[in-house]
Scaffold this motif. Structure first.
Motif, PDB file in Angstrom:
ATOM      1  N   ALA A 408     -10.860  12.982   0.823  1.00 41.93           N
ATOM      2  CA  ALA A 408     -11.798  12.056   0.188  1.00 41.93           C
ATOM      3  C   ALA A 408     -11.344  11.651  -1.213  1.00 41.93           C
ATOM      4  O   ALA A 408     -11.764  10.624  -1.732  1.00 41.93           O
ATOM      5  CB  ALA A 408     -13.183  12.686   0.115  1.00 41.93           C
ATOM      6  N   THR A 409     -10.457  12.441  -1.807  1.00 39.68           N
ATOM      7  CA  THR A 409     -10.080  12.144  -3.184  1.00 39.68           C
ATOM      8  C   THR A 409      -9.020  11.042  -3.277  1.00 39.68           C
ATOM      9  O   THR A 409      -8.917  10.353  -4.277  1.00 39.68           O
ATOM     10  CB  THR A 409      -9.524  13.413  -3.870  1.00 39.68           C
ATOM     11  N   GLY A 410      -8.229  10.865  -2.241  1.00 41.40           N
ATOM     12  CA  GLY A 410      -7.140   9.878  -2.277  1.00 41.40           C
ATOM     13  C   GLY A 410      -7.647   8.502  -1.884  1.00 41.40           C
ATOM     14  O   GLY A 410      -8.849   8.247  -1.813  1.00 41.40           O
ATOM     15  N   SER A 411      -6.686   7.573  -1.626  1.00 37.20           N
ATOM     16  CA  SER A 411      -7.114   6.251  -1.196  1.00 37.20           C
ATOM     17  C   SER A 411      -7.607   6.343   0.252  1.00 37.20           C
ATOM     18  O   SER A 411      -7.235   7.249   0.983  1.00 37.20           O
ATOM     19  CB  SER A 411      -5.956   5.266  -1.326  1.00 37.20           C
ATOM     20  N   ALA A 412      -8.434   5.372   0.631  1.00 36.17           N
ATOM     21  CA  ALA A 412      -9.070   5.447   1.948  1.00 36.17           C
ATOM     22  C   ALA A 412      -8.046   5.352   3.082  1.00 36.17           C
ATOM     23  O   ALA A 412      -8.214   5.956   4.132  1.00 36.17           O
ATOM     24  CB  ALA A 412     -10.106   4.351   2.068  1.00 36.17           C
ATOM     25  N   TYR A 413      -6.974   4.590   2.847  1.00 34.55           N
ATOM     26  CA  TYR A 413      -5.986   4.388   3.912  1.00 34.55           C
ATOM     27  C   TYR A 413      -4.602   4.690   3.365  1.00 34.55           C
ATOM     28  O   TYR A 413      -4.201   4.124   2.350  1.00 34.55           O
ATOM     29  CB  TYR A 413      -6.023   2.945   4.409  1.00 34.55           C
ATOM     30  N   HIS A 414      -3.905   5.568   4.031  1.00 31.75           N
ATOM     31  CA  HIS A 414      -2.532   5.847   3.622  1.00 31.75           C
ATOM     32  C   HIS A 414      -1.605   5.622   4.810  1.00 31.75           C
ATOM     33  O   HIS A 414      -1.692   6.330   5.818  1.00 31.75           O
ATOM     34  CB  HIS A 414      -2.388   7.278   3.108  1.00 31.75           C
ATOM     35  N   VAL A 415      -0.763   4.621   4.694  1.00 32.75           N
ATOM     36  CA  VAL A 415       0.154   4.302   5.782  1.00 32.75           C
ATOM     37  C   VAL A 415       1.561   4.705   5.363  1.00 32.75           C
ATOM     38  O   VAL A 415       1.976   4.447   4.235  1.00 32.75           O
ATOM     39  CB  VAL A 415       0.171   2.785   6.109  1.00 32.75           C
ATOM     40  N   SER A 416       2.305   5.325   6.273  1.00 30.59           N
ATOM     41  CA  SER A 416       3.692   5.680   5.953  1.00 30.59           C
ATOM     42  C   SER A 416       4.537   5.643   7.232  1.00 30.59           C
ATOM     43  O   SER A 416       4.007   5.559   8.338  1.00 30.59           O
ATOM     44  CB  SER A 416       3.756   7.074   5.319  1.00 30.59           C
ATOM     45  N   TRP A 417       5.837   5.708   7.037  1.00 28.18           N
ATOM     46  CA  TRP A 417       6.764   5.790   8.164  1.00 28.18           C
ATOM     47  C   TRP A 417       7.340   7.200   8.252  1.00 28.18           C
ATOM     48  O   TRP A 417       7.662   7.794   7.224  1.00 28.18           O
ATOM     49  CB  TRP A 417       7.952   4.855   7.961  1.00 28.18           C
ATOM     50  N   VAL A 418       7.506   7.675   9.470  1.00 23.86           N
ATOM     51  CA  VAL A 418       8.318   8.866   9.692  1.00 23.86           C
ATOM     52  C   VAL A 418       9.534   8.402  10.491  1.00 23.86           C
ATOM     53  O   VAL A 418       9.389   7.687  11.491  1.00 23.86           O
ATOM     54  CB  VAL A 418       7.523   9.959  10.429  1.00 23.86           C
ATOM     55  N   THR A 419      10.730   8.735   9.994  1.00 24.76           N
ATOM     56  CA  THR A 419      11.956   8.214  10.599  1.00 24.76           C
ATOM     57  C   THR A 419      12.880   9.357  11.029  1.00 24.76           C
ATOM     58  O   THR A 419      12.586  10.523  10.777  1.00 24.76           O
ATOM     59  CB  THR A 419      12.730   7.347   9.588  1.00 24.76           C
ATOM     60  N   ASP A 420      13.999   8.980  11.617  1.00 23.44           N
ATOM     61  CA  ASP A 420      15.049   9.951  11.961  1.00 23.44           C
ATOM     62  C   ASP A 420      14.568  11.093  12.850  1.00 23.44           C
ATOM     63  O   ASP A 420      14.879  12.261  12.602  1.00 23.44           O
ATOM     64  CB  ASP A 420      15.680  10.544  10.682  1.00 23.44           C
ATOM     65  N   PHE A 421      13.799  10.758  13.861  1.00 27.90           N
ATOM     66  CA  PHE A 421      13.403  11.781  14.832  1.00 27.90           C
ATOM     67  C   PHE A 421      14.637  12.302  15.563  1.00 27.90           C
ATOM     68  O   PHE A 421      15.624  11.578  15.706  1.00 27.90           O
ATOM     69  CB  PHE A 421      12.447  11.179  15.875  1.00 27.90           C
TER      70      PHE A 421
END
Ligand code: ASP
Length: 577
Positions: A408-421
């Protein structure tokens, strides 16, 4: 019938005007000879007042909850004393009321929808969908489709539909099979994804394809899974990973802007699979809050605490002050996720108490420095083989999030990439290597030489996942376009050339006719809408979902069929317990 406006479109500028509204009676109250109605349509609610001596009264008197009505009247501000601010300050004084239809008493109060058993809501889904919250979900979903469609059209994408009755596509789940009446003994598979077809479209020269594709996977259900679900599926030719990520970032930002008015900051942060697992214990880390792991393997190496002394990996997490009960609960989570236990320490001044404190006097200072645990704080540890240790602590991290509302303390939406599987994963059960994403994913060019060696587990895939608030909302890869590499990949996962030919012969053939370099992604569209609306399950954002036993309670599907229907398709049921 002429509606002049949806209720939600009425603004103070309509005051004094005669409006015609159509909708459902949300509620009726009788007070001092007057009838007060709440009329509801897709866009909102408005109070309607019917005076006892008005022409409208006799009709209005017939109205009950969920009746369908048309109301003509003057839109006006409510008396000063009744105002609360906002649209509720206005009401309609009915001039004419028409009862368009009656309704049985609903099996549940729509206003209380949130507290009604889900099975009842699903059985009467058409009533459940009348609730403003459900309408908001479907409207946002529809707005997201519109935003996606217009954006991709502007980027030169071509929308193509691919077959529903087809052949198996390997995405790691079980297929739904459909018997063929015209070809007795043979079956179609419903697509787990349009993967092969979208690659074939690249071979066809379509260059850029997308589709809101219905996909089918027969797997155990959870809150964020349904047997049939929707993907935004896309594929692009002559691209590398960077191109796919960049376009998807702009698309995602566009969708958030158009539907929620939220600005996402670009570019999205990126993290490799290894770092995501190593630091957060998940390949879809919730990065709305930090709580990163500390590697303390070396601090314990050869030390007094035997369980950690020779563990290949020991990770620590700094938690707030915890009660014994909370620690027990977190230990249960760790064990459910493969750990043998959850060791802990509480900082008390310059020493540790509780848990494994007897064994760590030598390491106390170093642990405090390495982890930065504050006074009163708790250190939680997980040890074992790397993947087990980090995964278990990753689950504990999420449990802490829920316990202390950390997100709840951060931004409402956090989008990121996970790469190199990793390209390949070793499956202990079958004692074989298998694909991690799907067998058409291209390996990193620097790692191709590792196929067939004892280091093939180190091959990195050109694969990426899109992560939103701890949910995987998309996944894709650059594809293999070289038939030789495709052959190496099949060999690595134990397919003989004959087996590969049997399953995917048509596709392997096509690969040899001039395949452009290509890659793509699919978004889990239901899951995305679930997170965007804050819904608790994807069932809340799908109009007619199945429950967690895979049953459509309203339509009563699945259901038995007539013997004659079975005979037509040449099926004979056998009894099982
Ligand atoms: N077909 C993949 C999936 O359904 C997505 C992709 O690789 O584009 O996960």
């Amino acid at each position: 019938m002429k509606r002049t406006a949806y209720i939600g479109q009425l603004t103070p500028t309509h005051a004094g005007q005669t409006v015609t509204l159509q909708g459902w009676v949300n509620r009726r109250r009788d007070l001092g000879g007057l009838i007060f109605l709440e009329l509801r349509d897709r866009s909102g609610l408005v109070q309607v007042q019917v005076e006892p001596d008005s022409l409208a009264f006799a009709q209005a008197d017939q109205l009950r909850a969920e009746y369908v009505a048309e109301i003509e009247g003057v839109y006006q501000a409510r008396p000063e004393a009744q105002r609360k601010g906002g649209s509720a300050d206005y009401e309609v004084i009915a001039g004419r009321v028409r009862v368009l239809n009656t309704a049985k008493t609903p099996p549940f109060e729509l206003d209380r929808g949130d507290s009604v058993a889900e099975d009842i809501r699903l059985k009467y889904r058409y009533l459940d969908l009348r609730r403003p919250e459900m309408q908001r979900h479907l409207l946002l979903r529809s707005a997201a489709v519109a935003a996606i469609t217009s954006f991709l059209a502007g980027e030169g994408f071509v929308q193509v539909e691919t077959p529903m009755l087809t052949k198996s596509t390997p995405e790691g789940a079980r297929d739904f099979l459909v018997p063929s009446r015209l070809n007795p003994g043979e079956f179609y598979a419903l697509p787990q994804s349009p993967q092969l077809f979208k690659q074939l479209l690249m071979i066809s020269g379509m260059d850029r394809y997308y589709q809101l594709a219905r996909c089918f996977r027969d797997e155990d259900l959870r809150a964020d899974r349904q047997p049939d679900f929707t993907q935004l599926d896309m594929e692009l030719s002559f691209v590398d990973q960077e191109d796919v990520l960049e376009l998807n970032e702009r698309l995602m930002a566009h969708v958030f802007r158009e539907t929620l008015g939220v600005e996402l900051s670009l570019p999205f942060p990126r993290m490799t699979y290894h770092d995501a697992m190593d630091q957060y214990g998940s390949d879809k880390p919730d990065l709305r809050f930090d709580l990163v792991f500390h590697d303390v393997t070396d601090l314990f190496r050869g030390g007094e605490f035997k369980a950690f002394a020779d563990a290949p990996c020991v990770k620590a997490l700094v938690a707030p002050e915890l009660t014994r009960k909370q620690i027990d609960e977190l230990e249960r989570v760790a064990k459910q996720n493969g750990a043998r236990g959850l060791a802990w320490l509480k900082r008390d001044g310059m020493a540790f108490t509780g848990g494994i404190s007897k064994f760590v006097s030598e390491q106390a200072d170093a642990l405090m420095t390495a982890t930065g645990v504050p006074e009163g704080g708790t250190l939680l540890f997980s040890a074992g083989p790397w993947k087990t240790a980090v995964s278990a602590l990753g689950a504990v991290r999420l449990a802490l999030r829920d316990l202390f509302d950390l997100a709840a303390t951060g931004s409402a939406y956090h989008v990121s990439w996970v790469t190199d599987f990793p390209q390949l994963e070793f499956d202990e059960d079958s004692n074989t290597w298998t694909y991690m994403h799907h067998p058409f994913t291209a390996p990193h060019p620097d790692d191709v030489a590792l196929f067939g060696t004892e280091r093939q587990g180190e091959i990195r895939a050109q694969a990426y996942d899109l992560v939103l608030n701890g949910f995987e909302v998309g996944g894709g890869s650059i594809r293999i376009h070289d038939p030789v590499v495709q052959g190496q990949m099949f060999q690595a996962i134990g397919f003989t050339p004959q087996q590969a030919q049997e399953k995917f012969g048509f596709f392997l053939d096509a690969l040899t006719y001039g395949t452009p370099p290509h890659g793509g992604i699919a978004w889990g569209f239901d899951r995305l809408i679930m997170v965007m609306t804050g819904a608790s399950s994807i069932r809340e954002v799908i109009a007619f979902p199945k429950n967690n036993r895979g049953v459509d309670l309203m339509a009563e599907a699945p259901s038995p069929v007539e013997r004659s229907q079975l005979a037509d398709i040449g099926l004979h049921l056998i009894e099982t317990d």
